[in-house]
Design an enzyme around this catalytic site. Structure first.
Site, PDB file in Angstrom:
ATOM      1  N   CYS A   2       5.733 -14.380  18.945  1.00 20.41           N
ATOM      2  CA  CYS A   2       6.009 -15.680  19.545  1.00 20.41           C
ATOM      3  C   CYS A   2       4.924 -16.049  20.566  1.00 20.41           C
ATOM      4  CB  CYS A   2       7.341 -15.638  20.276  1.00 20.41           C
ATOM      5  SG  CYS A   2       8.677 -15.089  19.213  1.00 20.41           S
ATOM      6  N   ARG A  27      -1.355 -16.149  16.667  1.00 22.15           N
ATOM      7  CA  ARG A  27      -0.362 -15.090  16.848  1.00 22.15           C
ATOM      8  C   ARG A  27       0.668 -15.091  15.720  1.00 22.15           C
ATOM      9  NH1 ARG A  27       0.034 -13.406  22.300  1.00 22.15           N
ATOM     10  NH2 ARG A  27       2.265 -13.112  22.186  1.00 22.15           N
ATOM     11  N   TRP A  71       8.115 -16.393  16.005  1.00 19.84           N
ATOM     12  CA  TRP A  71       7.908 -15.451  14.904  1.00 19.84           C
ATOM     13  C   TRP A  71       9.253 -14.745  14.777  1.00 19.84           C
ATOM     14  CZ3 TRP A  71       4.212 -13.611  11.488  1.00 19.84           C
ATOM     15  CH2 TRP A  71       4.338 -12.303  11.045  1.00 19.84           C
ATOM     16  N   ASN A  95       9.656 -14.533  24.387  1.00 17.42           N
ATOM     17  CA  ASN A  95       8.822 -13.737  23.481  1.00 17.42           C
ATOM     18  C   ASN A  95       9.257 -12.294  23.671  1.00 17.42           C
ATOM     19  OD1 ASN A  95       6.801 -12.368  22.166  1.00 17.42           O
ATOM     20  ND2 ASN A  95       5.194 -12.910  23.640  1.00 17.42           N
ATOM     21  N   GLU A 468      -6.114   5.832   1.393  1.00 19.58           N
ATOM     22  CA  GLU A 468      -6.149   4.686   2.308  1.00 19.58           C
ATOM     23  C   GLU A 468      -7.433   4.695   3.152  1.00 19.58           C
ATOM     24  OE1 GLU A 468      -4.874   1.945   2.523  1.00 19.58           O
ATOM     25  OE2 GLU A 468      -5.199   1.267   4.567  1.00 19.58           O
ATOM     26  N   LYS A 472     -10.242   1.739   3.148  1.00 18.71           N
ATOM     27  CA  LYS A 472     -10.647   1.057   4.387  1.00 18.71           C
ATOM     28  C   LYS A 472     -12.167   1.044   4.509  1.00 18.71           C
ATOM     29  CE  LYS A 472      -8.083  -0.550   5.403  1.00 18.71           C
ATOM     30  NZ  LYS A 472      -6.767  -1.013   5.106  1.00 18.71           N
ATOM     31  N   GLU A 475     -13.773  -1.219   1.654  1.00 22.50           N
ATOM     32  CA  GLU A 475     -13.595  -2.671   1.648  1.00 22.50           C
ATOM     33  C   GLU A 475     -14.314  -3.372   2.793  1.00 22.50           C
ATOM     34  OE1 GLU A 475      -9.518  -3.982   2.083  1.00 22.50           O
ATOM     35  OE2 GLU A 475      -9.089  -2.395   3.496  1.00 22.50           O
ATOM     36  N   HIS A 491     -13.339  19.318 -11.750  1.00 22.13           N
ATOM     37  CA  HIS A 491     -13.195  18.874 -13.140  1.00 22.13           C
ATOM     38  C   HIS A 491     -14.129  17.713 -13.422  1.00 22.13           C
ATOM     39  CE1 HIS A 491      -9.930  21.656 -13.828  1.00 22.13           C
ATOM     40  NE2 HIS A 491      -9.489  21.331 -12.616  1.00 22.13           N
ATOM     41  N   LYS A 590      -6.486 -12.382   2.564  1.00 26.33           N
ATOM     42  CA  LYS A 590      -5.410 -11.681   3.276  1.00 26.33           C
ATOM     43  C   LYS A 590      -4.146 -11.634   2.435  1.00 26.33           C
ATOM     44  CE  LYS A 590      -3.651  -9.546   6.764  1.00 26.33           C
ATOM     45  NZ  LYS A 590      -4.011  -8.129   6.780  1.00 26.33           N
TER      46      LYS A 590
HETATM   47  C1  F6R Z   1      -6.357  -3.488   2.260  1.00 26.79           C
HETATM   48  C2  F6R Z   1      -5.402  -4.563   2.134  1.00 26.79           C
HETATM   49  C3  F6R Z   1      -4.847  -4.849   0.793  1.00 26.79           C
HETATM   50  C4  F6R Z   1      -3.344  -5.165   0.894  1.00 26.79           C
HETATM   51  C5  F6R Z   1      -2.828  -5.627  -0.473  1.00 26.79           C
HETATM   52  C6  F6R Z   1      -1.344  -5.909  -0.446  1.00 26.79           C
HETATM   53  O1  F6R Z   1      -6.789  -3.350   3.577  1.00 26.79           O
HETATM   54  O2  F6R Z   1      -5.082  -5.227   3.099  1.00 26.79           O
HETATM   55  O3  F6R Z   1      -5.071  -3.801  -0.082  1.00 26.79           O
HETATM   56  O4  F6R Z   1      -2.679  -4.015   1.321  1.00 26.79           O
HETATM   57  O5  F6R Z   1      -3.501  -6.796  -0.857  1.00 26.79           O
HETATM   58  O6  F6R Z   1      -1.027  -6.959   0.409  1.00 26.79           O
HETATM   59  P1  F6R Z   1       0.446  -7.156   0.923  1.00 26.79           P
HETATM   60  O7  F6R Z   1       0.808  -5.955   1.734  1.00 26.79           O
HETATM   61  O8  F6R Z   1       0.426  -8.423   1.707  1.00 26.79           O
HETATM   62  O9  F6R Z   1       1.321  -7.252  -0.303  1.00 26.79           O
END
Ligand code: F6R
Length: 595
Positions: A2, A27, A71, A95, A468, A472, A475, A491, A590
């Site tokens: 919020c 936010r 939010w 908030n 993961e 990270k 990407e 292998h 995103k």
């Molecule tokens: C990697 C990343 C993506 C998301 C994927 C799923 O850093 O952000 O791999 O994890 O696109 O997105 P959501 O979680 O929004 O379904």
């Protein structure tokens, strides 16, 4: 999260508040509202984006007001639940989360109060009104009410008897006072006031703020305090990042708080709230997600399976087209930060059509997956702006850990004593997260940033964590990184290990540590630069590491979270050294709402 903006001054409060709220849009929010004075305090609210509110407030004029972007936490993102809330003489915005709002609400209902919304905020407005009707001393009333509140908050408060003053206070949620020419502000964050002033005061817990044509900050004994007036020198964008160079770094630094926010709702009422879900009817679980959400699912699989329940984890874009082996005793868990990922949503609809129970683990309140799943757990990570997820993945893993405990206990694989032993660590864990965030990683980052290939190896849960870490790095820095189950290397892939190639190795699972260590020796023998991440109980005087990150050994549920931190920070630092656009990596979005 919020956003709050309040104004008292000689200009139009409604316009200043609206412009302040726009600066807090980063936010995240799902509804908004404003209170202003026109013979009395009046409220206007709207669902969705600020332009919906803007259409309703055209032409209004007032010299005092409070505004809010919400939010959603308690209750859906509707007009009724949007702030401000008015009860009796009190109009407030909030908030944060009041954890004991339910018991306070019951108390107030027995006093004759009725509520229009599902929010914890309206309960606080009623509490203030009740105290004020008993003793009309506003500072004492605010202070008495504060003593009863458990949780986090920043409040902006208007009282019908004070048409020229606005009150505010905070605990664990941010609040500043902005000081302008013949006008003063309260706000959640500096960007909200920057158009009007760059002078501000940071409010501390225990203080009560009163802004009118003057600013008064009272201590807990109602004495006026002298506070330092700060000057913000940066621009709007740097203000939004809260002093961090990138949103990604800011979001990593939010992880201690995110952990608190995501786990507290399950822990606050003791075991009952943690164990509220009945898993006894399920014989298997499918977890579905994309990217990092899929990787969180893999960590969840190891944790849940350690308590005897079979779990399969699937990439959503595959699951939506493959044959289903679920039945009436299956549960399908859909993990998604945005709650809008097209493939994950399609999987949800596919299994729902077959009458299979579904559970969403989602960040964005009111998103499609949250609305359509049979039930949803919100991870409460707050808005995530950096395209590469950090804090939301972190919160997903935290929630999956709690689910594993719930399942373990309901299957009698975990005794009450064992459960309590694990839960004991939760209250101090945010400090341990902080401690690991503050380790020094730059030497490692500097030593690997100019390589074009990098490996990550581990076994079982450690391999899932590697996946993961690998994503990270890949990407955001565009280094071609590859994660491999440590035992699978020989292998084929071990032929790619050459002199100096960076290999991250994760060792936290003591059931398999010796085997992974043998694999690390194999890559070292081929010249790899080994960066070992290991829990302190498994650490030794190894001669095969180039760099070693030793993390505290807390317990098997919480240790995976600690591994995540160095992998995120090193990825960030490497991307920065490579001058990449960290918050907006190329070709990525995103929220992936197309197939
Ligand atoms: C990697 C990343 C993506 C998301 C994927 C799923 O850093 O952000 O791999 O994890 O696109 O997105 P959501 O979680 O929004 O379904």
């Amino acid at each position: 999260m919020c956003g709050i903006v309040g104004y008292v001054g000689n200009k139009n409060a409604v316009n200043s508040i609206m412009s302040g709220l726009k600066s807090l849009e980063y936010r995240g929010y799902d509804s908004a509202g404003i209170a202003y004075y026109d013979k009395e305090f009046k409220i206007i609210k709207a669902e969705g984006k600020l332009n919906n509110l803007e259409k309703k407030i055209n032409g209004l004029n007032s010299n005092i007001g409070i505004g809010h972007t919400r939010w959603a936490t308690h209750g859906k993102p509707t007009v009724e639940n949007a702030h401000p809330h008015k009860v009796g003489k009190f109009t407030i915005v909030h908030n944060g989360i009041i954890e004991n709002y339910d018991s306070l609400r019951k108390l107030l209902v027995s006093d004759g109060y009725t509520f229009k919304s599902e929010t914890d905020t309206e309960v606080v407005a009623a509490l203030l009104d009740k105290f004020y009707s008993e003793k009309a001393d506003i500072l004492k009333v605010i202070s008495e009410a504060r003593k009863l509140l458990i949780g986090s908050y920043a409040f902006g408060i208007l009282c019908d008897d004070y048409k020229d003053s606005l009150f505010a206070l905070r605990k664990d949620s941010p609040l500043i006072v902005g000081i302008g020419e013949n006008e003063n502000f309260i706000a959640s964050d500096v960007p909200a006031i920057l158009k009007y002033t760059n002078k501000y005061i940071l409010i501390d817990e225990g203080e009560i703020v009163e802004i009118s044509n003057k600013v008064k900050i009272y201590d807990e004994y109602f004495n006026i305090k002298e506070k330092e007036i700060l000057t913000f020198d940066g621009d709007l964008e740097s203000a939004e990042k809260g002093g961090y160079e990138h949103f990604m770094l800011k979001e990593i630094h939010e992880e201690p708080n995110v952990f608190k926010n995501s786990t507290i709702p399950f822990l606050k009422f003791g075991l009952e709230s943690l164990l509220s879900r009945d898993f006894s009817k399920y014989t298997s679980i499918d977890i579905v997600g994309c990217g990092s959400a899929y990787h969180a699912g893999l960590v969840g699989k190891s944790l849940i399976e350690s308590y005897g329940m079979r779990v399969n984890v699937y990439v959503a874009s595959e699951y939506r087209y493959q044959k289903l082996f679920t039945n009436k005793n299956s549960l399908v868990i859909l993990i998604s930060q945005s709650g809008e990922t097209a493939d994950t949503l399609a999987c949800l609809r596919k299994v729902k059509e077959k009458g299979i129970d579904t559970l969403g683990i989602v960040n964005v309140v009111g998103s499609s997956i949250a609305r359509e799943a049979d039930s949803t757990i919100y991870i409460k990570a707050g808005p995530e702006i950096s395209v590469a997820t950090t804090k939301a993945y972190f919160a997903q893993v935290a929630i999956l850990g709690l689910l594993a405990l719930n399942i373990g206990y309901s299957r009698e694989e975990l005794s009450e004593n064992q459960l309590e032993e694990i839960l004991k660590k939760y209250s101090t864990f945010p400090e341990i997260i902080e401690q690991v965030i503050n380790y020094e990683y730059s030497e490692i980052s500097n030593s690997i940033y100019n390589y074009e290939t990098c490996f990550f190896i581990g076994r079982l849960i450690d391999y899932s964590l590697c996946l993961e870490g690998c994503l990270k790095l890949k990407e955001i820095s565009y280094i071609n990184s590859i994660a491999y189950p440590a035992g699978e290397l020989k292998h084929g892939t071990i032929s790619l290990i050459e002199d100096d190639i960076p290999v991250f190795a994760v060792v936290t699972d003591k059931t398999i540590a010796d085997k992974t260590i043998s694999n690390i020796k194999e890559v070292k023998a081929r010249g790899a630069k080994v960066i070992l991440i290991i829990t302190e109980d498994l650490d030794d005087d190894f001669d095969f590491t180039d760099y070693k990150i030793v993390i505290p050994n807390v317990n098997k549920i919480l240790n995976p979270l600690l591994v995540t931190i160095p992998l995120q920070i090193i990825s960030y630092e490497v991307a920065k050294l490579r001058k990449c656009d960290i918050d907006k990596p190329k070709n990525l979005a995103k929220s992936v709402t197309v197939e």
